[in-house]
Design an enzyme around this catalytic site. Structure first.
Site, short mmCIF file in Angstrom:
data_model
loop_
_atom_site.label_atom_id
_atom_site.label_comp_id
_atom_site.label_asym_id
_atom_site.label_seq_id
_atom_site.Cartn_x
_atom_site.Cartn_y
_atom_site.Cartn_z
N GLU A 171 0.82 -1.21 0.00
CA GLU A 171 0.00 0.00 0.00
C GLU A 171 0.85 1.26 0.00
O GLU A 171 0.55 2.23 -0.71
CB GLU A 171 -0.92 0.02 1.24
CG GLU A 171 -1.80 -1.20 1.38
CD GLU A 171 -1.18 -2.28 2.24
OE1 GLU A 171 -1.89 -2.84 3.08
OE2 GLU A 171 0.02 -2.56 2.06
N CYS B 29 -0.05 0.19 7.93
CA CYS B 29 -0.44 0.72 6.62
C CYS B 29 -1.81 1.40 6.68
O CYS B 29 -2.08 2.34 5.93
CB CYS B 29 -0.46 -0.40 5.59
SG CYS B 29 1.16 -1.10 5.24
N SER C 107 8.13 -40.43 6.14
CA SER C 107 7.94 -39.98 7.52
C SER C 107 7.08 -38.72 7.59
O SER C 107 6.23 -38.59 8.47
CB SER C 107 9.30 -39.73 8.18
OG SER C 107 10.03 -40.92 8.32
N ALA D 275 11.45 -36.67 -8.02
CA ALA D 275 11.36 -37.12 -9.41
C ALA D 275 11.33 -38.64 -9.40
O ALA D 275 12.06 -39.29 -8.64
CB ALA D 275 12.54 -36.61 -10.22
#
Length: 366
Positions: free
Chosen positions: A52, A84, A299, A154
């Protein structure tokens, strides 16, 4: 343009703050007056101006009478920066549109209430789901004070992370590995078990992309890690934190300490992962990427400590090999660990699934 369209602009701005804003939330702001955007900003880095303020200071004309779009409720407390909401009240916009309420207990609803008390029209909940998803890490951390945990691995298309001989380089394609390094750069810390260190000797850095290197965390119950392991090198670039048990080798710990490696005890016979997350939370680590190996991944799932799951499946079949996930005690289909798939993408033949664990508070560890 509609409120929703301006909020989309604010969301796009907010994403630019990743990962430097952490542990603060990603926030974007757009100021509109007479149908024109006169200011915009985002939270660039923790400790610096919030979105902001950056939007107000970029404004090309007075903010008075404008509409301010903010992805997250403006803060109303003194933290690293002033509230803010006080600056917004001073600037006197006619209207403030908010994506979602801040879950931080010291803010939640207070910023909105202050705006209303000063005669500023407010609207909350615009693109709320998107604004909440953007800050899933912050929402988890601010409520629990432990990191948002992502599991990533992967595998071959038949679910193996290594062949029968233990060979695993490389399962995924180079574009997928670049993606994995970018993912590392977006997290505060990365964690692996000692087995992965012994077998693969990874650096656990983001050398394939531009970005910050995360804190490197090793779970090592017996301090098996060798002093020459690559994860222990170049502490000036990326620090390493080792978690072990109370029965660890004191001489080995002293040797690691001489190399500038911090070792923490978390558990007696095996490392307590919940205690690890609590310690990381105390260090303001809001996001943790867990890359393995199979025992560590399993785990985290068994203890229901994971929030997100990213699986990269390569178009290869190994047959016999190391399963990505071990024993979970699932005996019937209805006992399976539930996940919600968010996206499915492709990179050079690999399939990348991005999912979230459905961790209901009533569910017990497996």
């Amino acid at each position: 343009m509609t409120d929703e369209q301006y909020m989309k602009m604010a969301l796009a701005l907010a994403r630019r703050g990743s990962p430097w804003a952490c542990p603060n939330p990603l926030v974007g702001a757009v100021i509109v007056k007479n149908g024109r955007v006169i200011g915009k900003g985002y939270h660039r880095c923790c400790g610096e101006n919030h979105a902001e303020i950056n939007a107000i200071e970029s404004a090309t004309e007075p903010v008075r009478g404008s509409t301010v779009y903010i992805t997250l409720e403006p803060c109303s407390h003194h933290g690293r920066t002033p509230p803010c909401v006080e600056r917004l009240v001073k600037e006197k916009p006619a209207r403030v549109v908010i994506g979602t309420i801040d879950p931080n207990p010291v803010v939640s609803g207070r910023g909105l209430a202050m705006l209303k008390r000063h005669g500023i029209e407010t609207r909350a909940g615009v693109l709320e789901d998107q604004c909440r998803d953007l800050n899933e890490v912050f929402f988890k951390y601010i409520r629990s004070r432990i990191p948002f945990v992502t599991l990533k691995f992967a595998q071959s298309i038949d679910g193996k992370i290594a062949t029968s001989t233990g060979h695993s380089r490389w399962i995924s394609s180079e574009p997928s590995r670049v993606f994995a390094h970018r993912l590392r750069s977006l997290h505060d810390a990365i964690l692996v078990g000692s087995g992965t260190i012994v077998k693969d000797d990874p650096e656990l850095t983001c050398r394939l992309v531009k970005g910050r290197d995360p804190l490197r965390v090793v779970v090592d119950s017996d301090l098996k890690i060798a002093p020459g392991a690559r994860v222990l090198q170049d502490q000036a670039r990326a620090q390493t934190l080792v978690f072990t048990t109370s029965g660890h080798d004191r001489k080995k710990r002293a040797l690691l300490a001489e190399r500038g490696i911090e070792v923490r005890v978390a558990g007696r016979k095996q490392v307590d992962l919940a205690a690890v997350l609590e310690e990381l939370g105390r260090r303001e680590i809001s996001s943790l990427l867990v890359e393995g190996g199979a025992a560590v991944l399993t785990s985290f799932i068994r203890a229901r400590l994971a929030d997100r799951l990213i699986v990269i499946s390569a178009p290869k079949i190994f047959g016999k090999g190391t399963d990505a996930i071990g024993e979970l005690g699932v005996r019937t289909v209805d006992q399976a660990v539930p996940v919600s798939i968010r996206t499915v993408s492709h990179k050079n033949g690999d399939i990348i699934v991005d999912a979230r664990f459905i961790n209901e508070s009533t569910m017990n560890p497996l």
